[in-house]
Scaffold this motif. Structure first.
Motif, PDB file in Angstrom:
ATOM      1  N   ASP A 158      58.235 -96.891  93.780  1.00  0.00           N
ATOM      2  CA  ASP A 158      56.857 -96.752  93.307  1.00  0.00           C
ATOM      3  C   ASP A 158      56.598 -95.315  92.882  1.00  0.00           C
ATOM      4  O   ASP A 158      56.942 -94.364  93.612  1.00  0.00           O
ATOM      5  N   ARG A 159      55.949 -95.147  91.737  1.00  0.00           N
ATOM      6  CA  ARG A 159      55.598 -93.809  91.260  1.00  0.00           C
ATOM      7  C   ARG A 159      54.334 -93.344  91.976  1.00  0.00           C
ATOM      8  O   ARG A 159      53.302 -94.026  91.964  1.00  0.00           O
ATOM      9  N   GLU A 200      61.817 -86.876  89.940  1.00  0.00           N
ATOM     10  CA  GLU A 200      62.341 -87.102  88.592  1.00  0.00           C
ATOM     11  C   GLU A 200      61.621 -86.163  87.626  1.00  0.00           C
ATOM     12  O   GLU A 200      60.437 -85.850  87.822  1.00  0.00           O
ATOM     13  N   PRO A 201      62.308 -85.693  86.571  1.00  0.00           N
ATOM     14  CA  PRO A 201      61.630 -84.844  85.586  1.00  0.00           C
ATOM     15  C   PRO A 201      60.455 -85.574  84.947  1.00  0.00           C
ATOM     16  O   PRO A 201      60.498 -86.790  84.730  1.00  0.00           O
ATOM     17  N   MET A 202      59.402 -84.830  84.688  1.00  0.00           N
ATOM     18  CA  MET A 202      58.210 -85.401  84.075  1.00  0.00           C
ATOM     19  C   MET A 202      58.571 -86.111  82.777  1.00  0.00           C
ATOM     20  O   MET A 202      59.245 -85.556  81.905  1.00  0.00           O
ATOM     21  N   GLY A 203      58.107 -87.374  82.651  1.00  0.00           N
ATOM     22  CA  GLY A 203      58.282 -88.124  81.414  1.00  0.00           C
ATOM     23  C   GLY A 203      59.603 -88.827  81.263  1.00  0.00           C
ATOM     24  O   GLY A 203      59.782 -89.596  80.303  1.00  0.00           O
ATOM     25  N   SER A 204      60.549 -88.599  82.186  1.00  0.00           N
ATOM     26  CA  SER A 204      61.874 -89.206  82.001  1.00  0.00           C
ATOM     27  C   SER A 204      61.868 -90.711  82.234  1.00  0.00           C
ATOM     28  O   SER A 204      62.725 -91.429  81.701  1.00  0.00           O
ATOM     29  N   LEU A 205      60.913 -91.243  83.006  1.00  0.00           N
ATOM     30  CA  LEU A 205      60.866 -92.677  83.311  1.00  0.00           C
ATOM     31  C   LEU A 205      59.515 -93.274  82.915  1.00  0.00           C
ATOM     32  O   LEU A 205      59.019 -94.182  83.577  1.00  0.00           O
ATOM     33  N   TRP A 206      58.940 -92.799  81.848  1.00  0.00           N
ATOM     34  CA  TRP A 206      57.614 -93.267  81.470  1.00  0.00           C
ATOM     35  C   TRP A 206      57.624 -94.534  80.598  1.00  0.00           C
ATOM     36  O   TRP A 206      56.592 -95.161  80.416  1.00  0.00           O
ATOM     37  N   GLY A 251      54.012 -80.575  91.277  1.00  0.00           N
ATOM     38  CA  GLY A 251      54.327 -79.335  90.582  1.00  0.00           C
ATOM     39  C   GLY A 251      54.167 -79.491  89.070  1.00  0.00           C
ATOM     40  O   GLY A 251      53.489 -80.393  88.582  1.00  0.00           O
ATOM     41  N   ARG A 252      54.819 -78.607  88.321  1.00  0.00           N
ATOM     42  CA  ARG A 252      54.700 -78.629  86.866  1.00  0.00           C
ATOM     43  C   ARG A 252      55.733 -79.518  86.201  1.00  0.00           C
ATOM     44  O   ARG A 252      55.516 -80.002  85.095  1.00  0.00           O
ATOM     45  N   ASP A 253      56.854 -79.766  86.862  1.00  0.00           N
ATOM     46  CA  ASP A 253      57.993 -80.353  86.168  1.00  0.00           C
ATOM     47  C   ASP A 253      58.421 -81.714  86.680  1.00  0.00           C
ATOM     48  O   ASP A 253      59.283 -82.350  86.062  1.00  0.00           O
ATOM     49  N   PHE A 254      57.851 -82.186  87.780  1.00  0.00           N
ATOM     50  CA  PHE A 254      58.400 -83.383  88.407  1.00  0.00           C
ATOM     51  C   PHE A 254      57.320 -84.416  88.685  1.00  0.00           C
ATOM     52  O   PHE A 254      56.137 -84.104  88.783  1.00  0.00           O
ATOM     53  N   GLU A 255      57.788 -85.670  88.834  1.00  0.00           N
ATOM     54  CA  GLU A 255      56.972 -86.732  89.385  1.00  0.00           C
ATOM     55  C   GLU A 255      57.755 -87.352  90.532  1.00  0.00           C
ATOM     56  O   GLU A 255      58.996 -87.311  90.564  1.00  0.00           O
ATOM     57  N   LEU A 256      57.016 -87.904  91.483  1.00  0.00           N
ATOM     58  CA  LEU A 256      57.623 -88.338  92.733  1.00  0.00           C
ATOM     59  C   LEU A 256      57.621 -89.861  92.827  1.00  0.00           C
ATOM     60  O   LEU A 256      56.635 -90.526  92.499  1.00  0.00           O
ATOM     61  N   TYR A 257      58.765 -90.401  93.305  1.00  0.00           N
ATOM     62  CA  TYR A 257      58.925 -91.842  93.520  1.00  0.00           C
ATOM     63  C   TYR A 257      59.226 -92.088  94.990  1.00  0.00           C
ATOM     64  O   TYR A 257      59.896 -91.292  95.653  1.00  0.00           O
ATOM     65  N   GLU A 275      68.069 -81.343  82.122  1.00  0.00           N
ATOM     66  CA  GLU A 275      68.242 -80.296  81.122  1.00  0.00           C
ATOM     67  C   GLU A 275      66.911 -79.705  80.657  1.00  0.00           C
ATOM     68  O   GLU A 275      66.761 -78.491  80.541  1.00  0.00           O
ATOM     69  N   ARG A 276      65.920 -80.568  80.422  1.00  0.00           N
ATOM     70  CA  ARG A 276      64.634 -80.053  79.933  1.00  0.00           C
ATOM     71  C   ARG A 276      63.968 -79.181  81.002  1.00  0.00           C
ATOM     72  O   ARG A 276      63.411 -78.124  80.693  1.00  0.00           O
ATOM     73  N   VAL A 277      64.033 -79.619  82.256  1.00  0.00           N
ATOM     74  CA  VAL A 277      63.478 -78.813  83.334  1.00  0.00           C
ATOM     75  C   VAL A 277      64.222 -77.488  83.442  1.00  0.00           C
ATOM     76  O   VAL A 277      63.625 -76.428  83.668  1.00  0.00           O
ATOM     77  N   SER A 278      65.542 -77.534  83.232  1.00  0.00           N
ATOM     78  CA  SER A 278      66.348 -76.314  83.303  1.00  0.00           C
ATOM     79  C   SER A 278      65.908 -75.311  82.246  1.00  0.00           C
ATOM     80  O   SER A 278      65.760 -74.116  82.534  1.00  0.00           O
ATOM     81  N   LYS A 279      65.677 -75.758  81.031  1.00  0.00           N
ATOM     82  CA  LYS A 279      65.227 -74.861  79.969  1.00  0.00           C
ATOM     83  C   LYS A 279      63.868 -74.263  80.306  1.00  0.00           C
ATOM     84  O   LYS A 279      63.618 -73.064  80.090  1.00  0.00           O
TER      85      LYS A 279
END
Length: 397
Positions: free
Chosen positions: A76-77, A56-62, A82-88, A110-114
């Motif tokens: 579970d998180r 999931e993109p960083m911060g999208s499910l915080w 990497g720089r852009d993702f967090e793993l569940y 979209e944010r990761v794409s930019k």
């Protein structure tokens, strides 16, 4: 035995489907994701199981609501990847997905794409600037083989490493944008065994980068282990290859023509001098200069460059470079008549005869030995093939 297993990061997180598929296949083998670093992913040994992993993109499910929702579904998180993702992670293969609508998931990227578009532009810009700066100092007509065997092409290896790294990064970015385009069309993610192909190609790139790095270290050591020497021809005790100018002229009475300027200013005769440069892993090189005089107006001269290469396949290309450098490169095409010759004991022989004054340039190759002779005088360099053959057979003793 340790319960932690380390694996190279064989699939970039930006290649989302394949990265998730890789982790799930590893779980089927009993290796469960623990955490990741810059080059390695660390797994915990355990029982083989059907575990699902999702990026999931960083911060999208915080938010608290999002985290409560994930836990309610069994996800579970595990932390940042990497720089852009967090793993569940979800141990239940039948639990609901975090996302059921591919289009909604594409919008969430979209944010990761930019960010990736910006990084791609920066990488390409830096590459363009690097290439421009490199080729301003290392022009395409810079005699690459000669630079290599002389130990002066070290700057090419960082460029090769950078190109390999850029190729890997841009490929992972391209995979991300391909996934996003597919999601926007409503096509759900697919996690098949295609990660193996990506992992294999990354292993090939990593192996190639390692080979380039080791070769650059070898080349660096070779370039700075020159144990050469130099001195006046009559004074040096070390052996060196030489085509005696007096013997070529057939006139023993010719005297040495010294260099008054060098004798006065530096204390040695540069007109009759030898330079030896030995690069143990690249080449052995000699430069020999001879000047003679009859006491009147005749002063023959012979300059020689003699090289024994450690890489024999470079000998013929080096000869071609030398011919171009000392004939065509001077931009006076009518100055020399260039012709291929057949001389005993040599694989190749090229003669450049001067049109405007007496003199010849002779380029010779015998195996891994390349010789360049620049003669100014009235004799014919090719008239004494036995002297040339003996020159090629010099073995350093």
């Amino acid at each position: 035995m340790s319960d932690t297993v380390h694996r190279f990061l064989l699939v970039e997180p930006a290649d989302m489907d394949r990265f998730e598929g890789w982790l799930e296949d590893m779980a089927h083998r009993g290796l469960h994701y623990r955490h990741s670093g810059f080059f390695f992913v660390h797994f915990r040994r355990g029982e083989p199981s059907s575990v699902r992993y999702r990026l999931e993109p960083m911060g999208s499910l915080w938010s608290r609501e999002s985290q409560d929702y994930c836990r309610a579904l069994g996800w579970d998180r595990l932390g940042q990847v990497g720089r852009d993702f967090e793993l569940y992670r979800n141990p239940d293969p039948d639990a609901p997905e975090l996302h059921t609508d591919p289009v909604v998931r594409a919008c969430g990227l979209e944010r990761v794409s930019k960010s990736m578009r910006f990084r791609s532009a920066v990488i390409l810009l830096c590459l363009a600037l690097y290439l421009v700066s490199a080729f301003l100092t290392l022009r395409p007509d810079d005699f690459w083989v000669e630079r290599f065997v002389s130990g002066s092409a070290l700057s090419l290896f960082p460029l090769a490493l950078e190109l390999l790294g850029i190729a890997a990064a841009l490929r992972s970015f391209a995979a991300f944008f391909a996934i996003r385009r597919r999601l926007r069309r409503g096509v759900p993610s697919r996690r098949d065994g295609s990660w193996r192909w990506v992992a294999g190609s990354n292993i090939a790139l990593l192996s190639l980068a390692g080979a380039v790095l080791l070769f650059s270290i070898w080349f660096f050591c070779a370039s700075f282990t020159n144990d050469g020497w130099e001195g006046e021809l009559d004074l040096v005790s070390e052996p060196y290859p030489i085509l005696e100018l007096r013997e070529l002229e057939g006139e023993p009475s010719l005297e040495t023509a010294t260099s008054p300027t060098f004798l006065e200013r530096f204390g040695y005769d540069a007109h009759n001098y030898v330079h030896c440069r030995r690069y143990p892993l690249l080449s052995e090189q000699y430069e020999v200069t001879q000047f003679l005089t009859d006491g009147g107006g005749y002063e023959p001269r012979l300059d020689m460059e003699w090289r024994r290469l450690s890489l024999p396949f470079l000998a013929s290309p080096l000869l071609d470079e030398l011919v171009y450098r000392y004939t065509e490169y001077n931009r006076f095409p009518d100055e020399y008549i260039v012709s291929e010759l057949a001389l005993p004991g040599f694989d190749r022989a090229v003669l450049a005869a001067g049109n405007r004054w007496p003199g010849q340039k002779l380029f010779l190759q015998a195996g891994n030995v390349v010789i360049y002779l620049d003669y100014s005088g009235t004799q014919d360099l090719t008239a004494r093939p036995e002297l040339l053959a003996a020159l090629a057979q010099f073995d350093g003793r």
